[in-house]
Design an enzyme around this catalytic site. Structure first.
Site, PDB file in Angstrom:
ATOM      1  N   LYS A 236       1.252 -14.445  -1.055  1.00 20.29           N
ATOM      2  CA  LYS A 236       0.246 -13.385  -1.097  1.00 20.29           C
ATOM      3  C   LYS A 236      -1.113 -13.929  -1.501  1.00 20.29           C
ATOM      4  CE  LYS A 236      -1.347  -9.262  -0.769  1.00 20.29           C
ATOM      5  NZ  LYS A 236      -1.676  -8.896   0.625  1.00 20.29           N
TER       6      LYS A 236
ATOM      7  N   HIS B 252     -12.810 -18.180  31.147  1.00 21.57           N
ATOM      8  CA  HIS B 252     -13.160 -19.585  30.889  1.00 21.57           C
ATOM      9  C   HIS B 252     -11.932 -20.422  30.539  1.00 21.57           C
ATOM     10  CE1 HIS B 252     -17.383 -18.678  31.266  1.00 21.57           C
ATOM     11  NE2 HIS B 252     -17.237 -17.672  30.414  1.00 21.57           N
TER      12      HIS B 252
ATOM     13  N   GLU C  44       2.042 -13.605  11.696  1.00 23.16           N
ATOM     14  CA  GLU C  44       2.541 -13.890  10.350  1.00 23.16           C
ATOM     15  C   GLU C  44       3.824 -13.154   9.997  1.00 23.16           C
ATOM     16  OE1 GLU C  44      -0.789 -11.299   7.848  1.00 23.16           O
ATOM     17  OE2 GLU C  44      -0.023 -13.130   6.986  1.00 23.16           O
TER      18      GLU C  44
ATOM     19  N   LYS D  50      -1.738 -10.579  12.427  1.00 24.64           N
ATOM     20  CA  LYS D  50      -0.659  -9.731  11.882  1.00 24.64           C
ATOM     21  C   LYS D  50       0.649 -10.029  12.610  1.00 24.64           C
ATOM     22  CE  LYS D  50      -1.947  -8.739   8.891  1.00 24.64           C
ATOM     23  NZ  LYS D  50      -3.224  -8.955   8.353  1.00 24.64           N
TER      24      LYS D  50
ATOM     25  N   TRP E  85      -4.286  -1.430 -13.547  1.00 21.05           N
ATOM     26  CA  TRP E  85      -5.002  -1.967 -12.395  1.00 21.05           C
ATOM     27  C   TRP E  85      -6.448  -1.499 -12.589  1.00 21.05           C
ATOM     28  CZ3 TRP E  85      -7.653  -0.643  -7.848  1.00 21.05           C
ATOM     29  CH2 TRP E  85      -7.785  -1.709  -6.945  1.00 21.05           C
TER      30      TRP E  85
ATOM     31  N   ARG F 151       2.174  -0.954  -9.245  1.00 18.22           N
ATOM     32  CA  ARG F 151       1.009  -0.070  -9.336  1.00 18.22           C
ATOM     33  C   ARG F 151      -0.195  -0.754  -9.988  1.00 18.22           C
ATOM     34  NH1 ARG F 151       2.431   5.162  -8.553  1.00 18.22           N
ATOM     35  NH2 ARG F 151       0.508   5.841  -9.543  1.00 18.22           N
TER      36      ARG F 151
ATOM     37  N   CYS G  74      -2.404   2.772 -11.685  1.00 19.88           N
ATOM     38  CA  CYS G  74      -1.882   2.188 -12.914  1.00 19.88           C
ATOM     39  C   CYS G  74      -0.491   2.800 -13.064  1.00 19.88           C
ATOM     40  CB  CYS G  74      -2.702   2.599 -14.137  1.00 19.88           C
ATOM     41  SG  CYS G  74      -4.360   1.918 -14.167  1.00 19.88           S
TER      42      CYS G  74
ATOM     43  N   ASN H 131      -3.517   7.224 -16.085  1.00 18.66           N
ATOM     44  CA  ASN H 131      -3.591   6.691 -14.730  1.00 18.66           C
ATOM     45  C   ASN H 131      -4.524   7.602 -13.956  1.00 18.66           C
ATOM     46  OD1 ASN H 131      -3.100   5.804 -12.093  1.00 18.66           O
ATOM     47  ND2 ASN H 131      -1.311   7.128 -11.884  1.00 18.66           N
ATOM     48  N   GLY H 132      -5.615   7.056 -13.424  1.00 20.88           N
ATOM     49  CA  GLY H 132      -6.569   7.865 -12.665  1.00 20.88           C
ATOM     50  C   GLY H 132      -7.985   7.527 -13.068  1.00 20.88           C
TER      51      GLY H 132
ATOM     52  N   GLU I  64      -7.530 -10.233  14.167  1.00 23.60           N
ATOM     53  CA  GLU I  64      -6.709  -9.686  13.085  1.00 23.60           C
ATOM     54  C   GLU I  64      -5.372  -9.166  13.625  1.00 23.60           C
ATOM     55  OE1 GLU I  64      -6.401  -9.776  10.076  1.00 23.60           O
ATOM     56  OE2 GLU I  64      -5.347  -7.985   9.411  1.00 23.60           O
TER      57      GLU I  64
HETATM   58  O1  M6R Z   1      -6.895 -12.676  -1.125  1.00 21.84           O
HETATM   59  P1  M6R Z   1      -7.712 -13.112   0.032  1.00 21.84           P
HETATM   60  O2  M6R Z   1      -8.280 -11.972   0.812  1.00 21.84           O
HETATM   61  O3  M6R Z   1      -8.767 -14.111  -0.321  1.00 21.84           O
HETATM   62  O4  M6R Z   1      -6.670 -13.845   0.986  1.00 21.84           O
HETATM   63  C1  M6R Z   1      -7.087 -14.485   2.150  1.00 21.84           C
HETATM   64  C2  M6R Z   1      -5.932 -14.779   3.053  1.00 21.84           C
HETATM   65  O5  M6R Z   1      -5.021 -15.650   2.433  1.00 21.84           O
HETATM   66  C3  M6R Z   1      -5.186 -13.506   3.475  1.00 21.84           C
HETATM   67  O6  M6R Z   1      -6.031 -12.579   4.066  1.00 21.84           O
HETATM   68  C4  M6R Z   1      -4.051 -13.853   4.471  1.00 21.84           C
HETATM   69  O7  M6R Z   1      -4.597 -14.299   5.663  1.00 21.84           O
HETATM   70  C5  M6R Z   1      -3.156 -12.630   4.690  1.00 21.84           C
HETATM   71  N1  M6R Z   1      -1.786 -13.015   4.581  1.00 21.84           N
HETATM   72  C6  M6R Z   1      -3.332 -12.011   6.019  1.00 21.84           C
HETATM   73  O8  M6R Z   1      -2.505 -10.929   6.226  1.00 21.84           O
END
Ligand code: M6R
Length: 608
Positions: free
Chosen positions: A603, A504, A488, A485, A74, A27, A2, A100-101, A481
């Site tokens: 995001k 295959h 993206e 990364k 938060w 935060r 927070c 905060n905590g 994953e």
């Molecule tokens: O908030 P969420 O975990 O539901 O989001 C899902 C995806 O949109 C999210 O994980 C996205 O793939 C990220 N940008 C990956 O780094």
């Protein structure tokens, strides 16, 4: 996480507080509030949602005065709501307090105060402190506060003011950050420097257990026994932007480095001796015994953690488990009934595809559990129970700490539910609990090493057009994953594949400069993956290996070797993904990409 801020001086306190809270929104940003003291007493404004909601509230009903405290939240205890929002006011209306905590002994303190007839208005751990200060107040706020904080257990940065002493803010900290800003005829407190940088560059970093008395004319600092302490005023040269990122160049890098703490937080209180403790979820063993199968629904990175979740659930609960991309599930014809347990995984808790899939399974009568990072967001609100990951706000679009904490969450859930079903072996539970407790230090050790091979690789391969990532079983999702990364944030095409599938088809891609990242930590499938690597090497491919320290065969085979500490194979995805996050980060950095805000992405994906 927070953010807290406080001001005393000639300006309108709310202006300083709002500017500070804006700088602290990273935060936490689910609700915010301010309290201001003036000749008429203390008045508070609060609003749920982004800071703009509080600003609107203040436009409607302004607060005037030169002393105030503010908070951006938060949520950890209680959903985001006006009642749970800080500042909290004591029963007599005289004390206002921000925190905060986490106050770990808040339940016993709450019971004690309730026995004395005090009515609580929020679900927070913080409210007890405001009431305790009011109950203990003896005309000297400093002495009173000292007595109160002696009774608290946990981590906290606290700031308090009292209508009977309207010239001062008192602040203290244990385990949570707090900085004091020194101005000219005005002074400040804040969780972090950027909150006050607009007004002063002179700061004092409060030490643990110290107590600061902040008035318009000066600052006094005392130790825990109230002895005055000499302090040094530093001149900060931080830029506003760099300060929010705590010195890291990007939020993503900061968040990668926050993983030891995020993992420790996610595990805290959920392991007890050799056992997993899921009491907070109120899971009903009788209901769970009616579950015939499990479906995990998620998108993107959360989907990959769900893929690891499938392997864990099948191992520890013996229930058939499938993982669905939520966007596919919606348009398939899934068979849903009340024997189905659905686990919805989401960092944000607001992903439209996951929400819609969840709505469908709820209509079909399935039981639901959320694994989520944002308290009070839509997905947890829809589910029967929630395991909150405690990663703190994730700002970088590329998910990092949310992923590793989801993985830890799946270990806790699968083992915990397996035990409730009478299926999980006690020895398995003991070894996983032991392994979980070691994880924060192991991830820290990995990060401290600075992984030179990762940086060399990023430099050497930044200009290739394609990457292949391979893994098997628990680390097949790690390959997915790792590839996501890289895609993206660097915009380099990368594919995650099951190692055994290479022959295959994809093996046709391999030739002289084609790089493959092979994730082969110790475990049941290591040898098989080593064979896949040999097949690639035989075709002159380049191989970067992620393997367990001391694996000599990997050392001989790899063109670049990245070593992770030895761990239980179920936990290896948590360690193995860290160098892959860094590889993506440093590659994107080399290419000059906008790491925290990659093109075309957002995001939180709240549209279909
Ligand atoms: O908030 P969420 O975990 O539901 O989001 C899902 C995806 O949109 C999210 O994980 C996205 O793939 C990220 N940008 C990956 O780094």
């Amino acid at each position: 996480m927070c953010g807290i801020v406080g001001y005393v001086g000639p300006r309108e306190a709310t202006e300083v507080l709002i500017e500070g809270l804006r700088r602290l929104e990273y935060r936490g940003y689910d609700s915010a509030g301010v309290a201001v003291l003036n000749g008429d007493g203390m008045r508070t404004r609060k609003a749920v949602g982004r800071l703009s909601a509080l600003e609107d509230e203040l436009k409607r009903d302004a607060l005037h005065g030169g002393l105030g405290i503010g908070h951006t939240r938060w949520a950890t205890h209680g959903v985001p709501s006006v009642a749970n929002c800080h500042p909290h006011t004591s029963f007599d209306g005289k004390v206002s307090l921000i925190h905060n905590g986490i106050i770990e002994n808040h339940r016993e303190l709450r019971r004690e105060l309730m026995d004395q007839g005090i009515e609580f208005r929020s679900e927070t751990d913080t409210e007890v402190v405001a009431h305790l200060v009011a109950k203990t107040y003896d005309g000297d706020l400093v002495r009173t506060f000292q007595k109160v904080i002696r009774r608290l257990r946990g981590a906290y940065a606290l700031a308090v003011c009292h209508t009977d002493e309207p010239d001062k803010i008192i602040a203290t900290r244990v385990g949570s950050p707090l900085v004091i800003g020194i101005g000219d005829g005005e002074n400040f407190i804040a969780s972090d420097v950027p909150a006050i940088l607009k007004y002063t560059r002179k700061v004092v970093f409060l030490n643990e257990h110290q107590l600061a008395v902040v008035t318009r004319d000066g600052v006094k600092i005392f130790d825990a026994a109230l002895n005055p302490v000499e302090f040094t005023i530093c001149e900060t040269n931080l830029s506003l932007d760099a300060a929010e990122k705590e010195g890291y160049e990007h939020f993503m890098l900061k968040e990668i480095h926050e993983q030891p703490r995020a993992l420790a937080e996610t595990i805290r209180g959920r392991v007890n001796g050799d056992n997993v403790d899921l009491t907070e979820l109120n899971l009903d063993a009788a209901v769970l015994k009616g579950v015939r199968r499990i479906a995990i629904l998620a998108c993107g990175t959360s989907l990959y953690s769900g893929m690891v979740g499938k392997y864990l659930f099948e191992r520890f609960t013996h229930l058939p488990t499938e993982t669905w991309s939520a966007s596919e599930f919606r348009y398939a014809d899934p068979v849903i009934d009340d024997g189905m347990l659905v686990i919805a995984v989401s960092q944000s808790g607001e992903t439209a595809d996951t929400l819609e899939a969840l709505r469908i399974v709820k209509e079909g009568g399935a039981r639901t559990i959320a694994v989520c990072n944002v308290m009070g967001s839509s997905i947890p609100r829809m589910c029967d129970a929630t395991l909150y990951t405690r990663a703190g706000p994730e700002i970088g679009v590329a998910s990092t700490k949310a992923y590793t904490t989801q993985l830890a969450g799946f270990v806790l859930l699968s083992v915990g539910i397996g035990r409730l079903l009478g299926v999980t072996d006690a020895e398995d539970e003991r070894r996983l609990v032991t392994g979980l407790k070691q994880l924060p230090d192991q991830v820290q050790a990995l990060l401290d090493e600075d992984i030179v091979a990762v940086k060399r690789c990023a430099k050497r391969y930044k200009n290739v057009f394609n990457f292949m990532y391979i893994g098997r079983h628990f680390n097949y999702p790690t390959a997915m994953e790792g590839a996501l990364k890289l895609k993206e944030i660097s915009y380099i095409h990368a594919e995650g594949y099951a190692g055994g599938e290479m022959k295959h088809g994809p093996l046709a891609l391999v030739e002289g400069t084609f790089p493959t990242i092979a994730i082969a930590p110790q475990g049941r499938t290591r040898e098989k993956l080593i064979s896949n690597v040999q097949e690639i090497k035989a075709r002159k491919g380049v191989v970067v290996m992620v393997s367990t320290q001391g694996d000599e065969e990997a050392r001989e085979l790899a063109d670049y070797l990245i070593e992770i500490p030895p761990c239980e194979e179920e936990l290896s995805p948590i360690l193995a993904v860290v160098p892959l996050q860094l590889l993506a980060y440093y590659t994107a950095l080399q290419l000059g990409r906008d790491v925290d805000k990659p093109r075309n992405l957002a995001k939180s994906v709240t549209v279909e």
